[in-house]
Write a protein that holds these residues in place. Sequence first.
Motif, PDB file in Angstrom:
ATOM      1  N   ILE A 295       0.956  -1.040   0.247  1.00  0.00           N
ATOM      2  CA  ILE A 295       0.065   0.107   0.103  1.00  0.00           C
ATOM      3  C   ILE A 295       0.839   1.176   0.204  1.00  0.00           C
ATOM      4  N   ALA A 296       1.900   1.207   1.178  1.00  0.00           N
ATOM      5  CA  ALA A 296       2.861   2.461   0.983  1.00  0.00           C
ATOM      6  C   ALA A 296       3.431   2.611  -0.366  1.00  0.00           C
ATOM      7  N   GLN A 297       3.908   1.268  -1.140  1.00  0.00           N
ATOM      8  CA  GLN A 297       4.745   1.631  -2.300  1.00  0.00           C
ATOM      9  C   GLN A 297       3.954   2.274  -3.172  1.00  0.00           C
ATOM     10  N   ALA A 298       2.666   1.688  -3.384  1.00  0.00           N
ATOM     11  CA  ALA A 298       1.604   2.257  -4.522  1.00  0.00           C
ATOM     12  C   ALA A 298       1.359   3.777  -4.412  1.00  0.00           C
ATOM     13  N   ALA A 299       1.510   4.534  -3.123  1.00  0.00           N
ATOM     14  CA  ALA A 299       1.254   5.747  -2.850  1.00  0.00           C
ATOM     15  C   ALA A 299       2.739   6.489  -2.780  1.00  0.00           C
ATOM     16  N   THR A 300       3.531   5.753  -3.105  1.00  0.00           N
ATOM     17  CA  THR A 300       4.934   6.486  -3.130  1.00  0.00           C
ATOM     18  C   THR A 300       5.365   7.471  -4.313  1.00  0.00           C
ATOM     19  N   THR A 301       5.702   8.508  -4.163  1.00  0.00           N
ATOM     20  CA  THR A 301       6.356   9.430  -5.237  1.00  0.00           C
ATOM     21  C   THR A 301       7.770   9.984  -4.693  1.00  0.00           C
ATOM     22  N   GLY A 302       8.631   9.908  -5.196  1.00  0.00           N
ATOM     23  CA  GLY A 302      10.045  10.228  -4.688  1.00  0.00           C
ATOM     24  C   GLY A 302      10.384   9.578  -3.487  1.00  0.00           C
ATOM     25  N   ASN A 303      10.639  10.356  -2.369  1.00  0.00           N
ATOM     26  CA  ASN A 303      10.720   9.796  -0.900  1.00  0.00           C
ATOM     27  C   ASN A 303       9.501  10.185  -0.086  1.00  0.00           C
ATOM     28  N   GLN A 304       8.385  10.383  -0.889  1.00  0.00           N
ATOM     29  CA  GLN A 304       7.199  10.550   0.125  1.00  0.00           C
ATOM     30  C   GLN A 304       6.194   9.632   0.014  1.00  0.00           C
ATOM     31  N   VAL A 305       5.505   9.309   0.878  1.00  0.00           N
ATOM     32  CA  VAL A 305       4.188   8.399   0.790  1.00  0.00           C
ATOM     33  C   VAL A 305       2.949   9.128   1.287  1.00  0.00           C
ATOM     34  N   ARG A 306       2.214   9.289   0.391  1.00  0.00           N
ATOM     35  CA  ARG A 306       0.999  10.126   0.771  1.00  0.00           C
ATOM     36  C   ARG A 306      -0.211   9.185   0.635  1.00  0.00           C
ATOM     37  N   LEU A 307      -0.939   9.248   1.874  1.00  0.00           N
ATOM     38  CA  LEU A 307      -2.400   8.734   2.038  1.00  0.00           C
ATOM     39  C   LEU A 307      -3.066   9.446   3.065  1.00  0.00           C
TER      40      LEU A 307
ATOM     41  N   ARG B  31      13.177   5.224   5.342  1.00  0.00           N
ATOM     42  CA  ARG B  31      13.403   6.543   5.438  1.00  0.00           C
ATOM     43  C   ARG B  31      12.255   7.366   4.519  1.00  0.00           C
ATOM     44  N   ARG B  32      11.440   6.642   3.964  1.00  0.00           N
ATOM     45  CA  ARG B  32      10.495   7.679   3.171  1.00  0.00           C
ATOM     46  C   ARG B  32       9.673   8.297   4.082  1.00  0.00           C
ATOM     47  N   GLU B  33       9.197   9.399   3.819  1.00  0.00           N
ATOM     48  CA  GLU B  33       8.222  10.522   4.367  1.00  0.00           C
ATOM     49  C   GLU B  33       6.863   9.995   4.457  1.00  0.00           C
ATOM     50  N   SER B  34       6.094   9.850   5.392  1.00  0.00           N
ATOM     51  CA  SER B  34       4.772   9.515   5.220  1.00  0.00           C
ATOM     52  C   SER B  34       3.898  10.732   5.582  1.00  0.00           C
ATOM     53  N   ILE B  35       3.260  11.199   4.772  1.00  0.00           N
ATOM     54  CA  ILE B  35       2.425  12.597   4.785  1.00  0.00           C
ATOM     55  C   ILE B  35       1.013  12.209   4.742  1.00  0.00           C
ATOM     56  N   THR B  36       0.259  12.678   5.581  1.00  0.00           N
ATOM     57  CA  THR B  36      -1.237  12.518   5.455  1.00  0.00           C
ATOM     58  C   THR B  36      -1.631  13.487   4.557  1.00  0.00           C
ATOM     59  N   ASP B  37      -2.276  12.940   3.437  1.00  0.00           N
ATOM     60  CA  ASP B  37      -2.830  13.842   2.228  1.00  0.00           C
ATOM     61  C   ASP B  37      -4.317  13.511   2.045  1.00  0.00           C
ATOM     62  N   GLU B  38      -5.242  14.426   2.452  1.00  0.00           N
ATOM     63  CA  GLU B  38      -6.707  13.961   2.110  1.00  0.00           C
ATOM     64  C   GLU B  38      -6.989  13.548   0.876  1.00  0.00           C
ATOM     65  N   GLU B  39      -6.373  14.081  -0.279  1.00  0.00           N
ATOM     66  CA  GLU B  39      -6.698  14.052  -1.557  1.00  0.00           C
ATOM     67  C   GLU B  39      -6.050  12.676  -2.090  1.00  0.00           C
TER      68      GLU B  39
ATOM     69  N   LEU C 238      -5.354   8.742  -2.881  1.00  0.00           N
ATOM     70  CA  LEU C 238      -6.127   7.745  -3.279  1.00  0.00           C
ATOM     71  C   LEU C 238      -5.487   6.425  -3.037  1.00  0.00           C
ATOM     72  N   TYR C 239      -6.350   5.475  -2.430  1.00  0.00           N
ATOM     73  CA  TYR C 239      -6.063   4.244  -1.858  1.00  0.00           C
ATOM     74  C   TYR C 239      -5.881   3.519  -3.036  1.00  0.00           C
ATOM     75  N   VAL C 240      -4.437   2.795  -3.193  1.00  0.00           N
ATOM     76  CA  VAL C 240      -3.756   2.014  -4.047  1.00  0.00           C
ATOM     77  C   VAL C 240      -4.084   2.786  -5.618  1.00  0.00           C
ATOM     78  N   GLN C 241      -4.139   4.191  -5.559  1.00  0.00           N
ATOM     79  CA  GLN C 241      -3.802   4.871  -6.787  1.00  0.00           C
ATOM     80  C   GLN C 241      -5.246   4.915  -7.343  1.00  0.00           C
ATOM     81  N   THR C 242      -6.342   4.390  -6.768  1.00  0.00           N
ATOM     82  CA  THR C 242      -7.833   4.127  -7.495  1.00  0.00           C
ATOM     83  C   THR C 242      -8.795   4.825  -6.667  1.00  0.00           C
ATOM     84  N   PHE C 243      -8.864   4.588  -5.287  1.00  0.00           N
ATOM     85  CA  PHE C 243      -9.998   4.643  -4.701  1.00  0.00           C
ATOM     86  C   PHE C 243     -10.026   5.985  -3.708  1.00  0.00           C
ATOM     87  N   LYS C 244     -11.069   6.943  -3.827  1.00  0.00           N
ATOM     88  CA  LYS C 244     -11.114   7.857  -2.632  1.00  0.00           C
ATOM     89  C   LYS C 244     -12.030   7.309  -1.637  1.00  0.00           C
ATOM     90  N   ILE C 245     -11.280   7.222  -0.430  1.00  0.00           N
ATOM     91  CA  ILE C 245     -12.153   6.425   0.712  1.00  0.00           C
ATOM     92  C   ILE C 245     -12.286   7.327   1.896  1.00  0.00           C
TER      93      ILE C 245
END
Length: 253
Positions: free
Chosen positions: A140-152, A206-214, A216-223
């Motif tokens: 799940i984290a990998q699907a939400a990773t861009t660069g060094n950031q994990v946005r979920l 060391r990836r940074e986990s960021i809370t981002d309300e916009e 998507l879950y697994v790049q597909t779903f708004k939950i």
Amino acid sequence: MRVVVFGGSGLIGSKVVAVLQAQGHTVVAATRKQGVDVVTAEGLAAVLHDAEIVIDTTDAPSFEDDAARSFFETATGNIIAAAKDSGIKHYIALSVVGTHKLQNSGYFQGKLKQEALIKASGIPYTIARATQFYEFVLLIAQAATTGNQVRLPSAKLQPIAAIDVAIAIAGIASGSPYNGIVDIAGPEKIALSEFARSALVAQNDRRESITDEEALYVQTFKIDDTTLTPEYHTLLGTTRLQAWLADPARTFK
């Protein structure tokens, strides 16, 4: 009991087999390596001979929309036909909490079709919808990773250890069919972003986990808080996330 577990070599299926065997039941793990193919129906009649209970933990080999829909419809139809011929007394299928809310995906369209086919089959049944497994958190984290950031997003889910899912399914197999949906969930709710953050910390990632309300879950779903949390009769696992992460024997997928 004599139980046949389809998908018996997978993450959940293999654990269901082990739990039921430890309880003294006769269990057959039905896999293609054993000459059983749910898509072609090869070996189904033979493996179900004298069986009382079917547990279906199979999964589509692809998340591509058409392939996933085709797999679940074909495989479930074949298992149902063979189960009717064999006089199966209880058909248990592993599904996913929130399936009916994730219908912009061919995969979950296929899962919902699977559930509908089982309900209409005339075989006593239980649909066991499980929440997300701890084992899949890094995916799940990998699907939400861009660069060094994990946005979920901070939407809540109620994840569970795979072994607790297996224990719950084994318990269902030992009882009477629900003829309905049962949810299986972990013991605590957690924000999706915190779920990923906890795993990254445990892995010294060391990836940074960021809370981002916009996000998507697994790049597909708004939950939201209701999408991935149970809503039907719920069986709760006992393993808490931090205990699972601290266990040196735990493995990620």
